[in-house]
Scaffold this active site. Structure first.
Site, PDB file in Angstrom:
ATOM      1  N   CYS A 206       0.854  -1.279  -0.019  1.00 30.51           N
ATOM      2  CA  CYS A 206       0.043   0.024  -0.207  1.00 30.51           C
ATOM      3  C   CYS A 206       0.783   1.125  -0.064  1.00 30.51           C
ATOM      4  O   CYS A 206       0.377   2.289  -0.079  1.00 30.51           O
ATOM      5  CB  CYS A 206      -0.781   0.039   1.284  1.00 30.51           C
ATOM      6  N   HIS A 285      12.098   1.190   5.836  1.00 31.98           N
ATOM      7  CA  HIS A 285      11.838  -0.071   5.478  1.00 31.98           C
ATOM      8  C   HIS A 285      12.503  -0.931   6.568  1.00 31.98           C
ATOM      9  O   HIS A 285      13.458  -0.746   6.730  1.00 31.98           O
ATOM     10  CB  HIS A 285      12.523  -0.612   4.079  1.00 31.98           C
ATOM     11  N   HIS A 370      -2.148  19.910   6.758  1.00 35.08           N
ATOM     12  CA  HIS A 370      -3.209  18.960   6.564  1.00 35.08           C
ATOM     13  C   HIS A 370      -2.424  17.616   6.394  1.00 35.08           C
ATOM     14  O   HIS A 370      -1.024  17.319   6.020  1.00 35.08           O
ATOM     15  CB  HIS A 370      -3.719  19.032   4.867  1.00 35.08           C
ATOM     16  N   HIS A 374      -2.934   7.104   5.065  1.00 34.68           N
ATOM     17  CA  HIS A 374      -3.163   5.801   4.294  1.00 34.68           C
ATOM     18  C   HIS A 374      -4.432   5.123   5.074  1.00 34.68           C
ATOM     19  O   HIS A 374      -4.303   4.830   6.133  1.00 34.68           O
ATOM     20  CB  HIS A 374      -2.056   4.696   4.082  1.00 34.68           C
ATOM     21  N   ASN A 407     -10.433   0.684   1.529  1.00 35.62           N
ATOM     22  CA  ASN A 407      -9.122   0.472   1.564  1.00 35.62           C
ATOM     23  C   ASN A 407      -8.781   0.398  -0.019  1.00 35.62           C
ATOM     24  O   ASN A 407      -8.869  -0.757  -0.416  1.00 35.62           O
ATOM     25  CB  ASN A 407      -8.649  -0.486   2.437  1.00 35.62           C
TER      26      ASN A 407
HETATM   27  C1  LIG Z   1       1.356   0.242  -6.555  1.00 36.11           C
HETATM   28  O1  LIG Z   1       1.561   0.137  -5.444  1.00 36.11           O
HETATM   29  C2  LIG Z   1       0.526  -0.695  -4.859  1.00 36.11           C
HETATM   30  C3  LIG Z   1       0.634  -0.515  -3.699  1.00 36.11           C
HETATM   31  O2  LIG Z   1       0.558  -1.807  -4.448  1.00 36.11           O
HETATM   32  C4  LIG Z   1       0.715  -1.868  -4.942  1.00 36.11           C
HETATM   33  O3  LIG Z   1      -0.036  -2.619  -4.328  1.00 36.11           O
HETATM   34  C5  LIG Z   1       0.814  -1.604  -6.118  1.00 36.11           C
HETATM   35  O4  LIG Z   1       1.030  -2.777  -5.928  1.00 36.11           O
HETATM   36  C6  LIG Z   1       1.622  -0.730  -6.604  1.00 36.11           C
HETATM   37  N1  LIG Z   1       1.613  -0.566  -7.452  1.00 36.11           N
HETATM   38  C7  LIG Z   1       2.335  -0.243  -7.834  1.00 36.11           C
HETATM   39  C8  LIG Z   1       2.294   0.370  -8.920  1.00 36.11           C
HETATM   40  O5  LIG Z   1       3.386  -0.645  -7.455  1.00 36.11           O
HETATM   41  C1  LIG Z   2      -5.531  -2.512   2.301  1.00 32.48           C
HETATM   42  O1  LIG Z   2      -5.646  -3.398   1.082  1.00 32.48           O
HETATM   43  C2  LIG Z   2      -4.207  -3.850   0.695  1.00 32.48           C
HETATM   44  C3  LIG Z   2      -4.404  -4.530  -0.733  1.00 32.48           C
HETATM   45  O2  LIG Z   2      -5.390  -5.479  -0.732  1.00 32.48           O
HETATM   46  C4  LIG Z   2      -3.825  -4.732   1.637  1.00 32.48           C
HETATM   47  O3  LIG Z   2      -2.697  -5.520   1.452  1.00 32.48           O
HETATM   48  C5  LIG Z   2      -3.743  -4.171   2.959  1.00 32.48           C
HETATM   49  O4  LIG Z   2      -3.437  -5.268   4.097  1.00 32.48           O
HETATM   50  C6  LIG Z   2      -5.097  -3.639   3.333  1.00 32.48           C
HETATM   51  N1  LIG Z   2      -4.950  -2.929   4.739  1.00 32.48           N
HETATM   52  C7  LIG Z   2      -5.698  -3.447   5.736  1.00 32.48           C
HETATM   53  C8  LIG Z   2      -5.372  -2.781   6.990  1.00 32.48           C
HETATM   54  O5  LIG Z   2      -6.517  -4.444   5.653  1.00 32.48           O
END
Ligand SMILES: *[C@@H]1O[C@H](CO)[C@@H](O)[C@H](O)[C@H]1NC(C)=O
Ligand SMILES: *[C@@H]1O[C@H](CO)[C@@H](O)[C@H](O)[C@H]1NC(C)=O
Ligand SMILES: *[C@@H]1O[C@H](CO)[C@@H](O)[C@H](O)[C@H]1NC(C)=O
Ligand SMILES: *[C@@H]1O[C@H](CO)[C@@H](O)[C@H](O)[C@H]1NC(C)=O
Ligand SMILES: CC(=O)N[C@H]1CO[C@H](CO)[C@@H](O)[C@@H]1O
Length: 480
Positions: A206, A285, A370, A374, A407
């Site tokens: 995310c 990270h 602001h 996420h 989400n």
């Molecule tokens: C973009 O990021 C989201 C976050 O996933 C990730 O789930 C998705 O994979 C990413 N997409 C990209 C573009 O990476």
């Molecule tokens: C939100 O959605 C993403 C993509 O499916 C998932 O990886 C992530 O765990 C979700 N967040 C929560 C807190 O559930």
């Protein structure tokens, strides 16, 4: 090394100017003398030219090494078609009809949904809602196309940039990476130029929205006078879970479809027509720690159903990652008074061993107007609010985004910014902090400064038509 030279450059320039000034033989200093002198100083032409050359040289080096400013021209968020709307009832109905869930799981899903802070009007792709449930590659590709082209079309309608001028393309889609890639789909549709630098990032979780932003920023630092198009989408079609493991059912409830597209520019002349300037991107990270690494995993349950498993430690891990990165961000953005307080508390604790003293939590409300956090789930938002001592007003964009759109993974921070704009809150000079969490475990932030006051009457974003009905009340109870 380079940054050291850069920070000394200001002084060096000043020093040089003074040297030039003094060496123009202004001897006994007084303003009257200075005035008279200026009329009849004798310039030594060779000396003046040498000095000028040095000055120009130093100035050139200074501007070459200075970071290029990065501007955000405009952005767009995807608002899916009304046929994709899912109320809680419709969601439960589909789950029932899918036939793979036990009574117990259905009850669990219902409970999670009730407390999740997700509202009645979120969107899910048709592939997921269809009965019988059997999503396939074609569905996923359709979903991706619909979202990506929908958002990008809207973005191009908002800005006056020819697709041909775009030099960098970053597409981020976490759970879906087809061949040909999503970025190839965009190049094909908009006929982008052949020497485009395209990247399709996936599997980054995310926080990928900020990661792709950071990548685009780094590329723009090196390549002059280009535009970068950053597209984030989340395609859930293939990742919905059909088993009965509780830890894997949670993300089914929260996850919804969404997409965003933003256009960045590093042309100085674009400052006039841009909305925001990117000030910092910060990435943490914590994957070196096993607990962090396993907190969000895609895996098969004991019956072989693929799904995303959220561990119990997720909230602790998220808190730690946030704390780590705040420590880095704080000194960059906080006003002096907060820094002094912070250091004083630290000194009192460490040197004078004042045991009872709590560590000082800097007031980030002084550094930002602001906050876009996420919207992973209600628990995440509650955690961040507690950690940063934010008021309900500051949390409103994030909570409302979770309520209205669910989400939406990496794109949620853009829906939140759009909410802030639609409410007419963005004034010239305001600072915005976007915080994204993701599997790995990562905590990434981006800091923006508004270059203009945004007038909601002229904006076109997913919130505009219904903004009067927000904020809504969301039941406050403890939950997942
Ligand atoms: C973009 O990021 C989201 C976050 O996933 C990730 O789930 C998705 O994979 C990413 N997409 C990209 C573009 O990476
Ligand atoms: C939100 O959605 C993403 C993509 O499916 C998932 O990886 C992530 O765990 C979700 N967040 C929560 C807190 O559930
Ligand atoms: C990007 O797309 C290509 C196919 O076009 C694929 O081979 C590659 O694995 C993709 N990269 C990522 C990170 O998904
Ligand atoms: C961004 O797009 C909107 C249209 O939705 C437009 O009214 C606005 O002027 C644009 N902002 C800038 C800075 O170009
Ligand atoms: C403690 C920690 O991991 N902080 C990181 C936050 O992000 C910055 C910028 O990427 C890193 O340099 C810090 O190490």
């Amino acid at each position: 090394m380079v940054s050291k030279i850069k920070s000394n450059m200001h002084f060096f320039l000043l020093f040089l100017l003074i040297t030039i000034f003094i060496s123009t033989k202004v001897s006994d200093f007084s303003f009257k003398d200075l005035f008279d002198d200026c009329k009849n100083v004798q310039f030594d032409p060779i000396w003046v030219i040498t000095n000028l050359i040095i000055l120009v040289l130093v100035a050139t080096i200074y501007f070459q090494t200075k970071d290029r400013p990065i501007y955000l021209l405009n952005f767009s968020c995807y608002k899916p078609d009304n046929t994709c709307k899912v109320s809680k009832q419709r969601f439960m109905y589909s789950c029932n009809a899918a036939g793979t869930f036990t009574e117990e799981s259905l009850e669990f899903l219902r409970k999670v949904l009730e407390k999740s802070g997700v509202g009645e009007e979120t969107y899910l792709p048709e592939g997921v809602m269809r009965i019988p449930f059997n999503p396939c590659m074609a569905d996923a590709r359709n979903e991706a196309e619909e979202i990506i082209f929908g958002t990008t079309d809207e973005l191009f309608a908002k800005i006056n940039v020819k697709p041909n001028d775009i030099g960098v393309l970053v597409v981020n889609c976490s759970m879906f990476s087809p061949t040909p890639s999503l970025s190839a789909m965009i190049v094909n549709r908009y006929k982008l130029r052949s020497n485009i630098m395209s990247y399709n990032i996936s599997g980054m979780g995310c926080s990928a929205g900020v990661i792709s932003l950071d990548l685009a920023r780094n590329i723009l630092q090196v390549h002059k006078n280009t535009y970068a198009l950053v597209v984030s989408v989340e395609c859930g079609t293939l990742s919905s879970y059909t088993g009965n493991e509780k830890s894997m059912l949670v993300s089914n409830c929260l996850f919804r479809m969404g997409g965003s597209a933003i256009l960045l520019s590093n042309k100085r002349s674009d400052k006039r027509r841009s909305k925001y300037e990117l000030i910092h991107t910060i990435r943490t990270h914590t994957g070196a720690d096993d607990k962090s690494f396993t907190s969000v995993t895609q895996k098969e349950d004991c019956e072989g159903n693929l799904g995303i498993c959220l561990s119990k430690e997720l909230m602790i891990v998220a808190g730690d990652a946030l704390k780590a990165n705040i420590t880095t961000l704080g000194p960059l953005v906080l006003p002096i008074s907060e820094k002094i307080l912070f250091i004083c508390t630290l000194v009192a604790k460490k040197i004078f061993k004042v045991k009872k003293l709590k560590p000082y939590i800097p007031d980030f409300k002084l550094a930002f107007e602001h906050f876009c956090i996420h919207a992973g789930g209600k628990a995440v938002l509650d955690g961040v609010q507690k950690n940063l001592l934010l008021t309900e007003w500051h949390m409103e964009p994030s909570r409302m985004t979770l309520f209205r759109f669910g989400n939406t993974s990496s794109t949620s921070i853009w829906y939140e910014l759009a909410y802030t704009e639609a409410k007419g809150r963005v004034k010239r000079g305001d600072r915005v902090w976007q915080i994204a969490f993701g599997s790995g475990f990562k905590c990434n932030s981006a800091v923006w400064r508004a270059l203009r006051t945004v007038n909601p009457a002229q904006e076109n974003n997913p919130w505009i038509d219904e903004i009067q009905s927000f904020p809504v009340d969301i039941p406050r109870e403890k939950c997942v």
